[in-house]
Enzyme design. Structure first.
Site, PDB file in Angstrom:
ATOM      1  N   ALA A 147      -1.422   8.835 -83.674  1.00 39.94           N
ATOM      2  CA  ALA A 147      -2.305   8.747 -82.515  1.00 39.94           C
ATOM      3  C   ALA A 147      -3.355   7.668 -82.745  1.00 39.94           C
ATOM      4  CB  ALA A 147      -2.960  10.101 -82.266  1.00 39.94           C
ATOM      5  N   GLU A 150      -6.519   4.948 -77.380  1.00 37.20           N
ATOM      6  CA  GLU A 150      -7.391   5.796 -76.577  1.00 37.20           C
ATOM      7  C   GLU A 150      -7.491   5.237 -75.163  1.00 37.20           C
ATOM      8  OE1 GLU A 150     -10.155   7.221 -80.355  1.00 37.20           O
ATOM      9  OE2 GLU A 150     -11.109   6.296 -78.594  1.00 37.20           O
ATOM     10  N   GLU A 266       6.289  -2.573 -88.252  1.00 37.65           N
ATOM     11  CA  GLU A 266       6.278  -1.930 -86.942  1.00 37.65           C
ATOM     12  C   GLU A 266       6.599  -2.931 -85.841  1.00 37.65           C
ATOM     13  OE1 GLU A 266       2.595   0.208 -86.445  1.00 37.65           O
ATOM     14  OE2 GLU A 266       2.724   1.054 -88.461  1.00 37.65           O
ATOM     15  N   ARG A 267       6.079  -4.142 -85.955  1.00 33.12           N
ATOM     16  CA  ARG A 267       6.355  -5.157 -84.933  1.00 33.12           C
ATOM     17  C   ARG A 267       7.768  -5.699 -85.045  1.00 33.12           C
ATOM     18  NH1 ARG A 267       0.129  -7.292 -85.475  1.00 33.12           N
ATOM     19  NH2 ARG A 267      -0.677  -5.900 -83.854  1.00 33.12           N
ATOM     20  N   HIS A 362      24.628  -7.986 -61.513  1.00 33.07           N
ATOM     21  CA  HIS A 362      25.287  -6.781 -60.997  1.00 33.07           C
ATOM     22  C   HIS A 362      25.155  -6.658 -59.482  1.00 33.07           C
ATOM     23  CE1 HIS A 362      25.793  -5.219 -65.077  1.00 33.07           C
ATOM     24  NE2 HIS A 362      26.425  -4.178 -64.578  1.00 33.07           N
ATOM     25  N   GLY A 388       0.779  -3.726 -79.939  1.00 32.27           N
ATOM     26  CA  GLY A 388      -0.081  -4.881 -79.681  1.00 32.27           C
ATOM     27  C   GLY A 388       0.570  -5.698 -78.584  1.00 32.27           C
ATOM     28  N   ASN A 390       1.742  -8.708 -76.056  1.00 28.49           N
ATOM     29  CA  ASN A 390       2.174 -10.044 -76.428  1.00 28.49           C
ATOM     30  C   ASN A 390       1.047 -11.071 -76.370  1.00 28.49           C
ATOM     31  OD1 ASN A 390       4.675  -9.085 -76.988  1.00 28.49           O
ATOM     32  ND2 ASN A 390       5.766 -10.240 -75.412  1.00 28.49           N
TER      33      ASN A 390
END
Length: 401
Positions: A147, A150, A266-267, A362, A388, A390
């Site tokens: 977490a 916020e 993580e990125r 499509h 974060g 871009n």
């Protein structure tokens, strides 16, 4: 719908279109990785894909899926065997992300649980914390979340308002968080909170392990999102939550440093998922335009369509090469924050471009929710926001220039 445009609704088995080869051969995986991939692919095709419609309706996947994933060896694969994981390299974790993206399963929050929450515990946790949480996370008994965000802070982690007041043998936690993946079903949450009073955000931030059973800890209902509708995302509220001092992760005031140390991987994870999603959308589209007829011939026979496909194929190959080189650097312990930010930036933008083109190719069916390209188009828009935004990635990269 005609015979060339089968409905992909809940209950149908997953029938994959042929995978489009990249312009350059992948060299990052070995035979042991591909053996593992076959089992992971089967899991997502049989245990996940048929349920997407029901899970989107309820806003989260079933808890039983987590138990099945743990039993199948899909959770915490890079965690040492002593703590219930496979002790494998992160290429195995990459395979889980790629195969999940291949079936368009944006619901299960496996990668955040296994590759963000679990590594924080492994790298910074005490032996007691590791023993309590990691085996349960590897089995799927405990679902992990982190977490950070916020309502008023977004990407600015130094400005968080959630505070944990030192009460001697425990902290008293107050505040709220938003957009928390796995939040609604979470059993343990790493909460980013202020514990210091120096006024310097980076020096006052700590990480606390908060269990869902803690009095004063409540969860909002899963948020109704534009995409990723089956992914459990919610608000969390902390009202005088008593957190034992032994639930401090790492050292007091070291939270911001710990967060920054994990951000490169993580990125890169976002880039991995965006790349695999773009490839899957294009595979489905390539198959569609070869079987869909207009004006007496396949749509793929038109030069405009062929040239558009060539452009997408080139973009995908560039992204694949970039991601795989970053993966090699990560395995070697040499991935830089700038490279990870660049991969997240470029590949997520490319994924959105490819998704838009696949919907267009499509025609009207691309606007129908039962078609994978429609869901992929909205699901993957989030890659440009989380981890974060871009715009933040551009700022980070520019600082190195």
């Amino acid at each position: 719908m005609d015979a060339a445009t089968p409905s992909l609704v809940s209950g149908d088995s997953f029938v994959a279109p042929p995978e489009t080869p990249m312009l350059l051969r992948r060299t990052v995986f070995g035979p042991e990785h591909e053996d593992y991939r076959r089992g992971v692919r089967q899991f997502f095709e049989k245990e996940v894909y048929p349920h997407w419609e029901a899970w989107e309706a309820q806003g989260h996947v079933d808890r039983a899926l987590w138990h099945k994933a743990g039993k199948a060896g899909l959770l915490c694969v890079a965690i040492p065997e002593a703590f219930g994981g496979l002790g494998a390299d992160r290429l195995f974790a990459t395979i889980v992300m790629e195969e999940q993206a291949r079936v368009g399963a944006s619901g299960p929050g496996f990668s955040l649980h296994s590759e963000i929450v679990a590594p924080y515990l492994l790298h910074y946790g005490t032996d007691a914390q590791k023993q309590r949480y990691l085996p349960r996370m590897a089995s799927g008994e405990f679902i992990g979340a982190i977490a950070m965000t916020e309502p008023g802070t977004g990407s600015d982690l130094q400005s968080i308002l959630t505070r944990a007041e030192d009460k001697g043998d425990h902290y008293l936690l107050n505040g709220s968080k938003i957009f928390i993946t796995n939040g609604y079903m979470s059993d343990v949450v790493i909460v980013v909170a202020k514990t210091g009073v120096s006024g310097r955000g980076s020096a006052d931030t700590s990480l606390l392990l908060v269990e869902a059973s803690s009095p004063g800890f409540t969860k909002g209902r899963p948020l109704k999102k534009m995409g990723m509708r089956a992914q459990d995302t919610c608000e969390l509220f902390f009202d005088d939550v008593r957190v034992p001092k032994e639930n401090l992760l790492g050292a007091a005031g070291a939270g911001f440093v710990m967060l920054m140390q994990q951000l490169a991987w993580e990125r890169l994870m976002i880039a991995i998922q965006a790349q695999a999603s773009a490839e899957a959308a294009f595979d489905a589209t390539r198959d569609y335009v070869k079987t869909r007829h207009a004006f007496g011939r396949p749509v793929a026979a038109f030069q405009t369509m062929r040239h558009r496909m060539a452009e997408i194929q080139t973009d995908l190959s560039v992204g694949r090469t970039f991601v795989d080189e970053c993966l090699k650097a990560e395995i070697a312990g040499a991935l830089t924050p700038m490279a990870a930010a660049g991969a997240k930036l470029w590949v997520s933008e490319m994924c959105s471009r490819v998704g838009d083109q696949c919907v267009q190719m499509h025609g009207g069916y691309g606007f129908m929710w039962e078609y994978p390209v429609a869901r992929s188009f909205v699901d993957n828009r989030a890659h440009r926001i989380y981890g974060g935004t871009n715009d933040i990635m551009k700022e980070l990269i520019s600082r190195a220039l």
